[in-house]
Design a protein around this motif. Structure first.
Motif, PDB file in Angstrom:
ATOM      1  N   ARG A 265     -13.313  29.033 -69.283  1.00  0.00           N
ATOM      2  CA  ARG A 265     -12.339  28.424 -70.624  1.00  0.00           C
ATOM      3  C   ARG A 265     -12.967  27.187 -70.928  1.00  0.00           C
ATOM      4  O   ARG A 265     -13.263  26.773 -72.112  1.00  0.00           O
ATOM      5  CB  ARG A 265     -10.896  28.272 -69.996  1.00  0.00           C
ATOM      6  CG  ARG A 265     -10.061  27.645 -71.006  1.00  0.00           C
ATOM      7  CD  ARG A 265      -8.516  27.388 -70.829  1.00  0.00           C
ATOM      8  NE  ARG A 265      -7.967  28.540 -70.344  1.00  0.00           N
ATOM      9  CZ  ARG A 265      -6.572  28.662 -69.766  1.00  0.00           C
ATOM     10  NH1 ARG A 265      -5.966  27.536 -69.788  1.00  0.00           N
ATOM     11  NH2 ARG A 265      -6.193  29.918 -69.652  1.00  0.00           N
ATOM     12  N   LEU A 268     -16.326  28.005 -72.549  1.00  0.00           N
ATOM     13  CA  LEU A 268     -15.933  28.308 -73.887  1.00  0.00           C
ATOM     14  C   LEU A 268     -15.696  27.346 -74.864  1.00  0.00           C
ATOM     15  O   LEU A 268     -16.159  27.291 -75.920  1.00  0.00           O
ATOM     16  CB  LEU A 268     -15.035  29.434 -74.037  1.00  0.00           C
ATOM     17  CG  LEU A 268     -15.438  30.768 -73.387  1.00  0.00           C
ATOM     18  CD1 LEU A 268     -14.055  31.843 -73.531  1.00  0.00           C
ATOM     19  CD2 LEU A 268     -16.462  31.510 -74.231  1.00  0.00           C
ATOM     20  N   SER A 324     -22.424  31.143 -74.969  1.00  0.00           N
ATOM     21  CA  SER A 324     -21.481  31.341 -76.029  1.00  0.00           C
ATOM     22  C   SER A 324     -22.075  30.684 -77.361  1.00  0.00           C
ATOM     23  O   SER A 324     -21.767  31.174 -78.274  1.00  0.00           O
ATOM     24  CB  SER A 324     -20.100  30.805 -75.547  1.00  0.00           C
ATOM     25  OG  SER A 324     -20.124  29.388 -75.453  1.00  0.00           O
TER      26      SER A 324
END
Length: 673
Positions: A265, A268, A324
Motif C-alpha cells: 500500500r 503504491l 508502479s
C-alpha cells in the motif's frame, strides 16, 4: 523522513540505551516495549497528530523507532504533547495547523502582491512568465477539448513542440483548468505561485510536526524557511516547475515511514506521488532522489544498526513504488525521449550556470536586506539566486550541527547540505568572481546521465530544507519543557530555561529576518493588441493557417506570439515560441525555439538594433518562402521597443501594412496562396 526524537532523553543510537529525563546521567537501561511508532498518532497527553508516542529512540532517523514503551523514571504528564493536549483539547491542534497554513498562504499573497495588483505587469524574467502562462493555458485547452497534453502544434508551426520534454507543469495546469477557464492563465499563474510557495512550506511544516519535532512553533519556523527562503523566491520569478516542491515532504514521509507493515500500500502511494511529481517538475524529483540517496548513505555510516533495521521496509516500498510508477510513466517518458520533436542534451552548457562561493553569505536581491549591487555577480541570473543565506544563518547552522552532532540525523543532514552546496559551485570554484584554482566536485558527476542536465546552481535548493530542518530541531531542543534547566538532551547546550529559550529565539529571528522575502518585482509589458484580444484576427486566419507575430521566431521580443496566444486561451496557431526543441528534422541536438529562418533573423536584427534593413528582391522572395513554410495568413506587429524601424522593414518586404485594432497588420494570403 526520519522519525521524531523523544522528549527529554539522551541516547546512544547504536546501543539502544537511554538516560532518564530526570536522572543524573548515570542510570541507563533498555526501554520497554518493542512496537514501532507511527509518527501520526496522539501522544500520551492527548495531542493528536503532534508526533510519535513517547519512547522513540533519541537521535533516531529513518526507519522504525525502537520502542513505544514508557521509559522508567519518565513522567508522561511532563511531555509537551501532554501539556498541549490539556491546553488545546483533542481538536485544537488541527485548528492550530490551519492557522499556520493560512499564515503561509497569506505570506504567499504578500510576496505576489505586486503581481496581483497589476495583472498587466510581468516578473523580471518575462520570458519564463510567458512560457508558464502558455503552458497553463494549453493544459486548460487540452482538458476542455480532450487534446494530447504532451504535444502541441499550436506553437512552433508547422513542426510543433514536445511538451513532455519541456516544463509543461501539467500537474498544476490540469487541476487548475477551471480557474484558467474562468479568469485566464494570468490569474492562474499568480495563484499557482502562491500555492507552490505556501504548499511547500505547509508540507514541510506537517512533516516536521509529525515526525521530527514536538514544538509547533519550531515546525512552523522550519516550514516557513523551506517555503520562502531566498532561493525559493528567486525561483518564483518565474520557474514554476522548481517551486513545485510540495510533494517532496510527502514522498519522504512515505519512504521513511516508521511502520514495517503495509509495504504494498505504501509502495503504491509512493509510486503515485513520484508520478505526480514528474508532471510538476522532473528536476526537483532528480534533486530529491540524489539528496535522499546521500542522506541514506550518511545515516548508515553514522548509525549502522539503525540503518539495518529499516533496509527491508524501505527497500520494499521503493521496489513497489518504482514498479508502479514505471507502469504509469512508461508512455509519457517514451514520448519525452523518443516522441515527436524530442531532443538531446541541453541548448546551453549547464555547468556554466554555477554559483559563486561568496553567494552563500551574501543577501539576495529580493530579500529584506538585499540589494542589486552584489547578487548579479555571484549567480547566473535573477532566477538562479538559490543560495544567498547570509553569514548569520551559515554560522548558526554550524553551531546547530556542532550542538547536535551526536544525532545521526544531524550528521546525515550536514553531509547532504555541505556536499550539495559544493556541487552548486560548478566545475571550478570561484570566490567573489575570481577563480580560486580549486576544482569543484561537480566535475566528478558532470558526465553522469540526468545529473549532466541539472543546472549546478539549483543544487543549492537542497540546502534550503536542510537548513530549515536544522533550525526546527534547534528550536525544538530549547523549547522542551520536560528538560530541567542545565544540559540539553545531547549534552552540549543548556536548554529548557526561559533565558535560553529567549536568547535562542532571538538568535533565530536575527538570522532569518534579514533574508525575509520582499514582494516579487515586476515590470511593464506591452499590452495584447485589440486586434488579437478581441478575436478580430479570425477574419483573416482560416483553419490550418497561422498568425505570424513580428519578429516571428527569433530574438528576445519574438515571444510576442506566445504571449498573445496564452492571453487568448491558445486560440490561434503561431510559429516560434520560447521552448526547447531539436535543431532540425535530422538534428536532434537541443536549441532554444524554432530553427532559424532568414526572414526571422533579419527582423530580429532590426528589432535589436533599431536600424532599418536594406531589402531587395532576394529578401522579398525569401520572405514569401518563409511565410509559406509557416503557413501564414496574416502578419501582426504589436508593441516593440524599435517598432518604427521594424515596421518600415516589414513594409519593404510585404508592402504597406494597415493599423487595425492597435496593431500593424499585413494580410499575406495573396502572397502565399
Amino acid at each position: 523522513m526520519p522519525t521524531a526524537d523523544p522528549v527529554g532523553t539522551a541516547g546512544d543510537p547504536d546501543t539502544g540505551r537511554r538516560v532518564a529525563a530526570g536522572g543524573n546521567g548515570t542510570g541507563t537501561g533498555p526501554t520497554t516495549g518493542t512496537g514501532p511508532t507511527t509518527g501520526t498518532g496522539p501522544t500520551t497527553g492527548g495531542d493528536p497528530g503532534t508526533g510519535p508516542t513517547t519512547g522513540t529512540d533519541p537521535g533516531a532517523g529513518p526507519g522504525p523507532a525502537a520502542s513505544t514503551g514508557t521509559r522508567s523514571g519518565e513522567d508522561r504528564s511532563e511531555t509537551p504533547g501532554a501539556e498541549t493536549g490539556r491546553r488545546w483539547g483533542w481538536r485544537r491542534p488541527a485548528l492550530l495547523d490551519a492557522y499556520v497554513i493560512a499564515g503561509f498562504v497569506g505570506l504567499g499573497m504578500l510576496v505576489t502582491a505586486r503581481l496581483w495588483r497589476h495583472l498587466d505587469r510581468m516578473v523580471l524574467a518575462d520570458n519564463d512568465q510567458i512560457l508558464f502562462e502558455w503552458m497553463l493555458a494549453h493544459a486548460a485547452r487540452a482538458v476542455r477539448h480532450l487534446e494530447n497534453p504532451l504535444y502541441t502544434t499550436q506553437l512552433n508551426a508547422p513542426d510543433g513542440v514536445n511538451l513532455m520534454a519541456n516544463t509543461s507543469v501539467l500537474g498544476i495546469g490540469v487541476p487548475l483548468a477551471p480557474v484558467t477557464w474562468a479568469f485566464g492563465p494570468t490569474v492562474t499563474l499568480r495563484l499557482a505561485i502562491v500555492l507552490c510557495l505556501a504548499g511547500t512550506a505547509a508540507a514541510w511544516y506537517l512533516l516536521l510536526s509529525r515526525r521530527l519535532v514536538r514544538s509547533r512553533v519550531a515546525a512552523a519556523v522550519g516550514g516557513l524557511f523551506c517555503g520562502f527562503a531566498p532561493g525559493m523566491i528567486s525561483q518564483a520569478t518565474c520557474h514554476l516547475h522548481m517551486i513545485s516542491q510540495f510533494l517532496v515532504p510527502a514522498i519522504l514521509a512515505v519512504v521513511f515511514h516508521p511502520g514495517r507493515d503495509r509495504t504494498v500500500r505504501r509502495g503504491l502511494l509512493l509510486g503515485a506521488l513520484v508520478t505526480y511529481q514528474i508532471f510538476l517538475g522532473e528536476e526537483v524529483l532528480v534533486l530529491a532522489v540524489l539528496a535522499t540517496g546521500l542522506f541514506v548513505v550518511g545515516y548508515a555510516v553514522a548509525s549502522p544498526r539503525r540503518a539495518r533495521e529499516w533496509v527491508g521496509p524501505v527497500s520494499g516500498r521503493l521496489a513497489v513504488g518504482a514498479l508502479s510508477a514505471a507502469v504509469v510513466l512508461a508512455y509519457p517518458l517514451w514520448f519525452q525521449f523518443f516522441g515527436p520533436a524530442h531532443y538531446r542534451d541541453m541548448p546551453f552548457t549547464p555547468s556554466s550556470h554555477n554559483l559563486d562561493l561568496a553567494s552563500y553569505t551574501a543577501m539576495a536581491r529580493q530579500s529584506l536586506t538585499g540589494s542589486d549591487a552584489v547578487p548579479g555577480h555571484l549567480s547566473p541570473n535573477l532566477s538562479e539566486e538559490s543560495s544567498f543565506f547570509g553569514l548569520g544563518l551559515i554560522v548558526l547552522a554550524a553551531v546547530i550541527a556542532y550542538w547536535q552532532w551526536r544525532r545521526p540525523l544531524v550528521r546525515a543532514l550536514t553531509l547532504v547540505g555541505v556536499l550539495f552546496a559544493l556541487l552548486s559551485l560548478g566545475t571550478e570554484i570561484r570566490y567573489r568572481r575570481m577563480d580560486t584554482g580549486l576544482p569543484g566536485p561537480y566535475r566528478l558527476v558532470t558526465e553522469l546521465p540526468m545529473i549532466d542536465l541539472v543546472v549546478p546552481a539549483r543544487f543549492a535548493l537542497i540546502c534550503i530544507p536542510v537548513l530549515g530542518i536544522l533550525v526546527a530541531l534547534s528550536l525544538d531542543g530549547v523549547y522542551r519543557r520536560s528538560q530541567p534547566a542545565g544540559r540539553s538532551a545531547t549534552g552540549r547546550f543548556p536548554s529548557g530555561g526561559p533565558p535560553v529559550r529567549l536568547l535562542w529565539t532571538g538568535a533565530i529571528v536575527a538570522v532569518l529576518l534579514p533574508v525575509a522575502p520582499t514582494p516579487i518585482r515586476t515590470k511593464p509589458a506591452w499590452p495584447v493588441p485589440d486586434f488579437v484580444a478581441s478575436g478580430q484576427w479570425r477574419e483573416y486566419v482560416p483553419p490550418g493557417r497561422t498568425l505570424v507575430p513580428v519578429p516571428p521566431t527569433k530574438g528576445s521580443e519574438a515571444t510576442a506570439g506566445m504571449y498573445w496566444s496564452a492571453r487568448t486561451g491558445v486560440a490561434f496557431t503561431a510559429p516560434g515560441g520560447y521552448f526547447i526543441g531539436p535543431t532540425g528534422p535530422d538534428d536532434p541536438h537541443a536549441r532554444w525555439g524554432s530553427p532559424d529562418r532568414p526572414t526571422a533573423v533579419l527582423l530580429d536584427r532590426v528589432a535589436a538594433t533599431g536600424e532599418v534593413a536594406s531589402v531587395g528582391p532576394e529578401q522579398r522572395a525569401q520572405a514569401v518562402e518563409d511565410l509559406r513554410h509557416w503557413r501564414a495568413a496574416v502578419v501582426v506587429q504589436g508593441g516593440l521597443t524599435y517598432g518604427g524601424p521594424v515596421k518600415a522593414t516589414v513594409d519593404q518586404l510585404l508592402g504597406p501594412g494597415r493599423m487595425i485594432g492597435g496593431a500593424w497588420v499585413w494580410d499575406v494570403r495573396p502572397l502565399v496562396d
